[in-house]
Design an enzyme around this catalytic site. Structure first.
Site, PDB file in Angstrom:
ATOM      1  N   ASN A 288       3.765  12.114 -12.011  1.00  0.00           N
ATOM      2  CA  ASN A 288       3.466  11.202 -10.904  1.00  0.00           C
ATOM      3  C   ASN A 288       4.782  10.839 -10.216  1.00  0.00           C
ATOM      4  OD1 ASN A 288       1.976   9.318  -9.285  1.00  0.00           O
ATOM      5  ND2 ASN A 288       2.758   7.669 -10.577  1.00  0.00           N
TER       6      ASN A 288
ATOM      7  N   LEU B  55      -4.435   6.864  -6.206  1.00  0.00           N
ATOM      8  CA  LEU B  55      -4.513   5.424  -6.481  1.00  0.00           C
ATOM      9  C   LEU B  55      -5.619   5.088  -7.472  1.00  0.00           C
ATOM     10  CD1 LEU B  55      -4.023   4.091  -2.839  1.00  0.00           C
ATOM     11  CD2 LEU B  55      -2.305   4.508  -4.605  1.00  0.00           C
TER      12      LEU B  55
ATOM     13  N   GLU C   9      11.420  11.449  -1.479  1.00  0.00           N
ATOM     14  CA  GLU C   9      10.309  12.098  -2.193  1.00  0.00           C
ATOM     15  C   GLU C   9      10.160  13.544  -1.741  1.00  0.00           C
ATOM     16  OE1 GLU C   9       7.473   8.293  -3.204  1.00  0.00           O
ATOM     17  OE2 GLU C   9       6.960   9.482  -1.444  1.00  0.00           O
TER      18      GLU C   9
ATOM     19  N   HIS D 175       6.571   7.625  -8.120  1.00  0.00           N
ATOM     20  CA  HIS D 175       6.422   6.200  -7.808  1.00  0.00           C
ATOM     21  C   HIS D 175       7.524   5.797  -6.841  1.00  0.00           C
ATOM     22  CE1 HIS D 175       5.020   2.127  -8.475  1.00  0.00           C
ATOM     23  NE2 HIS D 175       6.286   1.760  -8.506  1.00  0.00           N
TER      24      HIS D 175
ATOM     25  N   ASP E 117       2.237   4.045 -14.652  1.00  0.00           N
ATOM     26  CA  ASP E 117       3.700   4.071 -14.435  1.00  0.00           C
ATOM     27  C   ASP E 117       4.542   3.917 -15.702  1.00  0.00           C
ATOM     28  OD1 ASP E 117       3.112   4.247 -11.713  1.00  0.00           O
ATOM     29  OD2 ASP E 117       3.170   2.080 -11.440  1.00  0.00           O
TER      30      ASP E 117
ATOM     31  N   GLY F  74      -1.059  12.322   2.339  1.00  0.00           N
ATOM     32  CA  GLY F  74      -0.722  13.614   1.743  1.00  0.00           C
ATOM     33  C   GLY F  74       0.557  14.255   2.244  1.00  0.00           C
ATOM     34  N   SER F  75       1.539  13.437   2.643  1.00  0.00           N
ATOM     35  CA  SER F  75       2.785  14.063   3.108  1.00  0.00           C
ATOM     36  C   SER F  75       3.521  14.749   1.952  1.00  0.00           C
ATOM     37  CB  SER F  75       3.682  13.037   3.805  1.00  0.00           C
ATOM     38  OG  SER F  75       4.191  12.101   2.891  1.00  0.00           O
ATOM     39  N   ASN F  76       3.439  14.183   0.765  1.00  0.00           N
ATOM     40  CA  ASN F  76       4.051  14.863  -0.389  1.00  0.00           C
ATOM     41  C   ASN F  76       3.297  16.144  -0.724  1.00  0.00           C
ATOM     42  OD1 ASN F  76       6.381  13.333  -1.800  1.00  0.00           O
ATOM     43  ND2 ASN F  76       4.944  11.719  -1.198  1.00  0.00           N
TER      44      ASN F  76
HETATM   45  C1  GRF Z   1       4.239   8.010  -1.995  1.00  0.00           C
HETATM   46  O1  GRF Z   1       5.143   7.074  -1.492  1.00  0.00           O
HETATM   47  C2  GRF Z   1       4.270   8.019  -3.490  1.00  0.00           C
HETATM   48  O2  GRF Z   1       5.447   7.542  -4.040  1.00  0.00           O
HETATM   49  C3  GRF Z   1       3.166   7.076  -3.870  1.00  0.00           C
HETATM   50  O3  GRF Z   1       2.197   7.236  -2.862  1.00  0.00           O
HETATM   51  C4  GRF Z   1       2.806   7.673  -1.673  1.00  0.00           C
HETATM   52  C5  GRF Z   1       2.018   8.852  -1.168  1.00  0.00           C
HETATM   53  O4  GRF Z   1       2.414   9.199   0.123  1.00  0.00           O
HETATM   54  N1  GRF Z   1       2.721   7.313  -5.204  1.00  0.00           N
HETATM   55  P1  GRF Z   1       1.819  10.500   0.814  1.00  0.00           P
HETATM   56  O5  GRF Z   1       0.316  10.379   0.839  1.00  0.00           O
HETATM   57  O6  GRF Z   1       2.277  11.680   0.009  1.00  0.00           O
HETATM   58  O7  GRF Z   1       2.398  10.497   2.187  1.00  0.00           O
END
Ligand code: GRF
Length: 205
Positions: A116, A99, A188, A118, A159, A28-30
């Site tokens: 999304n 996922l 990202e 990718h 995708d 969940g870093s994003n």
């Molecule tokens: C990211 O690299 C994104 O592109 C992919 O899954 C990863 C999620 O990373 N779809 P995080 O859990 O947000 O760190």
């Protein structure tokens, strides 16, 4: 035509706040960056974080940002996901490392309002089974000189939705899946929140 324009203008004018839900399966870093970015935003609020994995790190991210969290396991996604989004008045859905294919009725309900990210330059290195380090390994094995990120609309196929934004980075001779993943995560984190913001402002206001 005129009536349609009037109706959408009226709807946008009435909209005070757009509620986002983030769907994620991993650390969940994003999600973390998106929550920080929209903290105190005048028009956009992260209302809900949903994971299909009960032990996903993203659930702690929800706690850190005091965002409501929910676990919907894979066997309940079709029956429960749309209801959960509706119950929290979600307007826009962000996938950030989710996922699992999104149930068709959810895709239909949020068409044009679900994105999304990718970790490669689609249409290359996408599709079922292409996630995480598998993507980076494939990019490295093919001897690519660059990789990057793609933000796209979500459709019924993995995708394949319209591409909204891409940014490339160099692949260096010594790169491993982990070093490439790190570079891509930086891209990202830097771009995903802003792209989401622009899209929401253009769609709803
Ligand atoms: C990211 O690299 C994104 O592109 C992919 O899954 C990863 C999620 O990373 N779809 P995080 O859990 O947000 O760190």
């Amino acid at each position: 035509m005129f009536l349609q324009h009037l109706t959408s203008t009226f709807a946008a004018a009435m909209k005070q706040q757009v509620n986002i839900a983030i769907l994620a399966s991993g650390k969940g870093s994003n999600a973390n960056r998106i929550c920080s970015f929209f903290k105190n935003h005048p028009k956009v609020r992260v209302k809900l974080i949903i994971s299909n994995k009960p032990d996903a790190g993203v659930l702690s991210v929800a706690d850190e940002h005091a965002v409501k969290k929910m676990v919907i396991t894979n066997d309940r996604l079709t029956s429960d996901l749309l209801l959960a989004l509706r119950a929290e008045s979600v307007d826009f859905v962000v996938l950030a490392g989710f996922l699992r294919v999104v149930p068709e009725e959810v895709v239909q309900a949020f068409r044009g309002k679900m994105v999304n990210i990718h970790p490669a330059l689609l249409p290359a290195y996408g599709g079922k089974g292409m996630y995480g380090n598998r993507v980076h390994q494939a990019v490295l094995s093919a001897g690519e000189k660059e990789s990057g990120i793609t933000i796209h609309q979500v459709t019924e196929q993995y995708d394949e939705g319209d591409i909204i934004f891409q940014k490339a980075c160099k692949v260096n001779p010594g790169d491993t899946p982990d070093t490439l993943a790190e570079k891509i995560h930086q891209l990202e984190h830097r771009h995903y929140p802003e792209v989401i913001e622009n899209l929401i402002l253009n769609t709803f206001f």
